[in-house]
Design a protein around this motif. Structure first.
Motif, mmCIF file in Angstrom:
data_model
loop_
_atom_site.group_PDB
_atom_site.id
_atom_site.type_symbol
_atom_site.label_atom_id
_atom_site.label_comp_id
_atom_site.label_asym_id
_atom_site.label_seq_id
_atom_site.Cartn_x
_atom_site.Cartn_y
_atom_site.Cartn_z
ATOM 1 N N GLY A 244 30.839 -2.652 -10.029
ATOM 2 C CA GLY A 244 31.452 -2.767 -8.922
ATOM 3 C C GLY A 244 31.309 -1.451 -7.995
ATOM 4 N N THR A 245 30.420 -0.332 -8.612
ATOM 5 C CA THR A 245 29.931 0.693 -7.818
ATOM 6 C C THR A 245 29.273 0.317 -6.539
ATOM 7 N N ILE A 246 29.531 0.974 -5.347
ATOM 8 C CA ILE A 246 29.197 0.670 -3.994
ATOM 9 C C ILE A 246 28.090 2.046 -3.949
ATOM 10 N N MET A 247 26.652 1.689 -3.874
ATOM 11 C CA MET A 247 25.830 2.909 -3.941
ATOM 12 C C MET A 247 25.891 3.721 -2.535
ATOM 13 N N PRO A 248 26.170 4.980 -2.603
ATOM 14 C CA PRO A 248 26.065 5.747 -1.478
ATOM 15 C C PRO A 248 24.888 6.058 -0.622
ATOM 16 N N VAL A 249 24.790 6.291 0.498
ATOM 17 C CA VAL A 249 23.519 6.618 1.395
ATOM 18 C C VAL A 249 22.647 7.361 0.614
ATOM 19 N N SER A 250 23.186 8.551 0.165
ATOM 20 C CA SER A 250 22.280 9.508 -0.517
ATOM 21 C C SER A 250 21.343 8.717 -1.675
ATOM 22 N N ARG A 251 22.004 8.028 -2.559
ATOM 23 C CA ARG A 251 21.302 7.357 -3.690
ATOM 24 C C ARG A 251 20.338 6.346 -2.784
ATOM 25 N N ARG A 252 20.670 5.635 -1.933
ATOM 26 C CA ARG A 252 19.769 4.627 -1.489
ATOM 27 C C ARG A 252 18.507 5.280 -0.949
ATOM 28 N N ILE A 253 18.711 6.348 -0.271
ATOM 29 C CA ILE A 253 17.600 7.223 0.486
ATOM 30 C C ILE A 253 16.474 7.653 -0.771
ATOM 31 N N SER A 254 17.179 8.342 -1.696
ATOM 32 C CA SER A 254 16.572 8.576 -2.952
ATOM 33 C C SER A 254 15.563 7.506 -3.637
ATOM 34 N N LEU A 255 16.121 6.335 -3.711
ATOM 35 C CA LEU A 255 15.587 5.194 -4.210
ATOM 36 C C LEU A 255 14.400 4.601 -3.298
ATOM 37 N N LEU A 256 14.570 4.790 -2.012
ATOM 38 C CA LEU A 256 13.598 4.395 -1.105
ATOM 39 C C LEU A 256 12.495 5.274 -1.105
ATOM 40 N N ASN A 257 12.743 6.470 -1.137
ATOM 41 C CA ASN A 257 11.894 7.664 -1.118
ATOM 42 C C ASN A 257 10.855 7.678 -2.380
ATOM 43 N N TRP A 258 11.500 7.364 -3.439
ATOM 44 C CA TRP A 258 10.826 7.079 -4.902
ATOM 45 C C TRP A 258 9.964 5.920 -4.674
ATOM 46 N N ALA A 259 10.259 4.868 -4.005
ATOM 47 C CA ALA A 259 9.763 3.657 -4.177
ATOM 48 C C ALA A 259 8.308 3.741 -3.131
ATOM 49 N N SER A 260 8.649 4.763 -2.056
ATOM 50 C CA SER A 260 7.613 4.700 -1.070
ATOM 51 C C SER A 260 6.285 5.837 -1.507
ATOM 52 N N LYS A 261 6.616 6.917 -2.299
ATOM 53 C CA LYS A 261 5.921 7.607 -3.334
ATOM 54 C C LYS A 261 4.963 7.121 -4.078
ATOM 55 N N THR A 262 5.978 5.950 -4.873
ATOM 56 C CA THR A 262 4.963 5.412 -6.330
ATOM 57 C C THR A 262 4.456 4.126 -6.012
ATOM 58 N N HIS A 263 4.780 3.510 -4.662
ATOM 59 C CA HIS A 263 4.034 2.267 -4.239
ATOM 60 C C HIS A 263 4.900 1.095 -5.102
ATOM 61 N N SER A 264 6.133 1.313 -5.405
ATOM 62 C CA SER A 264 6.745 0.394 -6.354
ATOM 63 C C SER A 264 7.896 -0.506 -5.448
ATOM 64 N N TYR A 265 8.354 -1.479 -6.001
ATOM 65 C CA TYR A 265 8.967 -2.401 -5.406
ATOM 66 C C TYR A 265 10.799 -2.202 -5.570
ATOM 67 N N ILE A 266 11.623 -2.477 -4.954
ATOM 68 C CA ILE A 266 12.942 -2.324 -5.207
ATOM 69 C C ILE A 266 13.505 -3.526 -4.851
ATOM 70 N N ILE A 267 13.932 -4.451 -5.775
ATOM 71 C CA ILE A 267 14.580 -6.031 -5.808
ATOM 72 C C ILE A 267 16.083 -5.870 -5.553
ATOM 73 N N GLU A 268 16.589 -6.042 -4.390
ATOM 74 C CA GLU A 268 17.990 -5.920 -3.944
ATOM 75 C C GLU A 268 18.542 -7.158 -4.268
ATOM 76 N N ASP A 269 19.401 -7.444 -5.375
ATOM 77 C CA ASP A 269 20.226 -8.574 -5.279
ATOM 78 C C ASP A 269 21.634 -8.317 -4.570
ATOM 79 N N ASP A 270 21.769 -8.884 -3.517
ATOM 80 C CA ASP A 270 22.984 -8.832 -2.681
ATOM 81 C C ASP A 270 23.989 -9.954 -2.638
ATOM 82 N N TYR A 271 24.349 -10.274 -4.108
ATOM 83 C CA TYR A 271 24.892 -11.319 -4.654
ATOM 84 C C TYR A 271 26.060 -11.765 -3.898
ATOM 85 N N ASP A 272 27.252 -10.812 -3.684
ATOM 86 C CA ASP A 272 28.293 -11.255 -2.973
ATOM 87 C C ASP A 272 28.809 -10.094 -1.749
#
Length: 466
Positions: A244-272
């Motif tokens: 049930g954790t809601i990811m704060p914006v700080s973690r979201r930015i960290s994930l996006l920056n990591w994905a951009s640097k490593t050319h990886s993908y983030i699969i966001e399951d926005d189920y509810d």
């Protein structure tokens, strides 16, 4: 021939001749009696013999020669392995339990579903979209529904996308399998632990390298992700499943920056994501992405019902063409009739009205259930409520192991799931506090007091009986 059965005379004759041929009672190329002689011998009509011969001819048991008659095809004796003659009667499927009450996180409440409106819209689809219904649809789904979804996610989730980026599927599981096929061989995908077990199963079935990563108080651990360096990660940032954790914006930015640097993908399951209580909707991770590193998975299983089997995926623009080429010969697996009806439901405002009604209904159930749990368990319970989704987590004092709680719940006809369903490895049972997932969509509000009492008997009272 027996005339007192419910079976047509020609079918009886056909089956008898077929059985004799398979039993080698006829020689290869043996000439069958003429239709008139066979009718006289069997005391049936010539038309019955003709129909039986024609059926045998269609199935390849006999052949004809012009002006000569019918002849038996050469047939090898059918090999029958006695060990293979197991009948379905010997198969025992897992017995389904008829639960009295349900705390399932997988269900929805369809008591308020607009059946009359849905039926009327379905009739309109037959009238106005017959060109869709009579042909194989676009592999990405009807453009009308994709346009409606593009508008829907724009104001609900802050997502700006083109309808061509949207792929319709029969569920997020199916879409994930198609997504894996888009990625390179030997791809490594990270999953949340605890997390959605069906995704883990799909990764295992497709022999995809899967690496579970633990959670911290902000969601999936970015430090562990950096150590693993996967090609993609699957996350549930708006309402982590199941914690049930809601990811704060700080973690979201960290994930996006990591994905951009490593050319990886983030699969966001926005189920509810549609259900938030006492707060506004939280923007999706996709809406933050400026470098096309996020792939979005959405579904109508939670807002409408799982049986509808309609979900969707939003791809980064650079993956759209690759998907089209790879799936150009694929026939869609979803119901085009349901898809077109759903489009009208959204387009004409019925979906949004229904969503508001269900938001109020679920909000009342949730508040009532939390209050009842607090009154019943007192200091023995810790409710981890994030004011989102259709389930929450509780930690409750219990003398029983997780396995014992699961077994007792079935005995007491209470549908209940523990955290062990979602962990890669089962937790040890050393702690007296047990973590349970409490869903509230399927239970009726008037059932809540009795259901909570049943829950207490399951996890605390050793002498409790139904």
């Amino acid at each position: 021939m027996q005339r007192d059965t419910n079976q047509c005379i020609y079918r009886q004759l056909y089956k008898r001749l077929k059985s004799d041929m398979l039993a080698s009672k006829y020689e290869s190329h043996e000439k069958l009696p003429s239709k008139r002689n066979m009718a006289k011998h069997m005391n049936v009509s010539v038309n019955s013999v003709k129909a039986a011969y024609e059926q045998l001819l269609a199935e390849g048991y006999i052949y004809t020669e012009e002006r000569k008659g019918y002849f038996v095809e050469p047939l090898d004796k059918l090999i029958i392995n006695p060990e293979a003659q197991n009948t379905i009667a010997s198969y025992k499927s897992a017995a389904e339990i008829d639960y009295d009450y349900s705390f399932s996180h997988m269900s929805t409440d369809i008591s308020e579903f607009p059946i009359d409106i849905w039926t009327k819209l379905t009739k309109r689809v037959f009238q106005d979209y017959d060109h869709y219904l009579s042909s194989i649809p676009n592999v990405k789904g009807p453009i009308e529904l994709r346009q409606s979804i593009a508008k829907l996610v724009s104001y609900q989730r802050g997502i700006q996308c083109h309808p061509e980026q949207i792929i319709i599927g029969s569920g997020t599981n199916t879409l994930l399998m198609k997504l894996i096929q888009l990625m390179s061989e030997n791809v490594k995908i990270t999953v949340e632990n605890p997390g959605y077990s069906r995704f883990r199963t799909i990764l295992q079935q497709t022999q995809t390298q899967m690496v579970p990563v633990s959670l911290d108080n902000k969601g999936i651990s970015i430090e562990e992700i950096k150590k693993v360096q996967p090609d993609a990660i699957i996350v549930t940032p708006s309402h982590q499943f199941p914690m049930g954790t809601i990811m704060p914006v700080s973690r979201r930015i960290s994930l996006l920056n990591w994905a951009s640097k490593t050319h990886s993908y983030i699969i966001e399951d926005d189920y509810d994501s549609e259900f938030k209580y006492e707060t506004d909707n939280i923007p999706s991770l996709f809406s933050f992405d400026k470098n096309e590193r996020v792939i979005y998975l959405g579904t109508f299983s939670k807002t409408l019902m799982p049986a509808l089997r309609i979900s969707y995926m939003i791809l980064p623009a650079k993956l759209v063409r690759k998907f089209e080429v790879q799936n150009q010969s694929t026939i869609p697996d979803f119901s085009i009739l349901n898809a077109l009806t759903l489009n009208l439901l959204i387009k004409e405002g019925h979906y949004e009205k229904y969503l508001k009604r269900m938001h109020q209904l679920y909000g009342k159930k949730r508040a009532c259930l939390i209050e009842e749990l607090q009154m019943t368990f007192g200091n023995n319970i810790d409710i981890k409520d994030t004011q989102a989704g259709l389930h929450f987590i509780i930690e409750v004092v219990s003398p029983y192991t997780y396995e014992e709680i699961e077994a007792r719940a079935k005995e007491f006809k209470l549908e209940l799931y523990t955290i062990n369903r979602f962990n890669v490895k089962a937790l040890q049972n050393n702690s007296e506090r047990k973590t349970l997932i409490i869903g509230f969509s399927k239970i009726e509000q008037q059932q809540i007091p009795e259901a909570v009492q049943r829950l207490k008997k399951v996890i605390i009272d050793p002498s409790g009986t139904i």
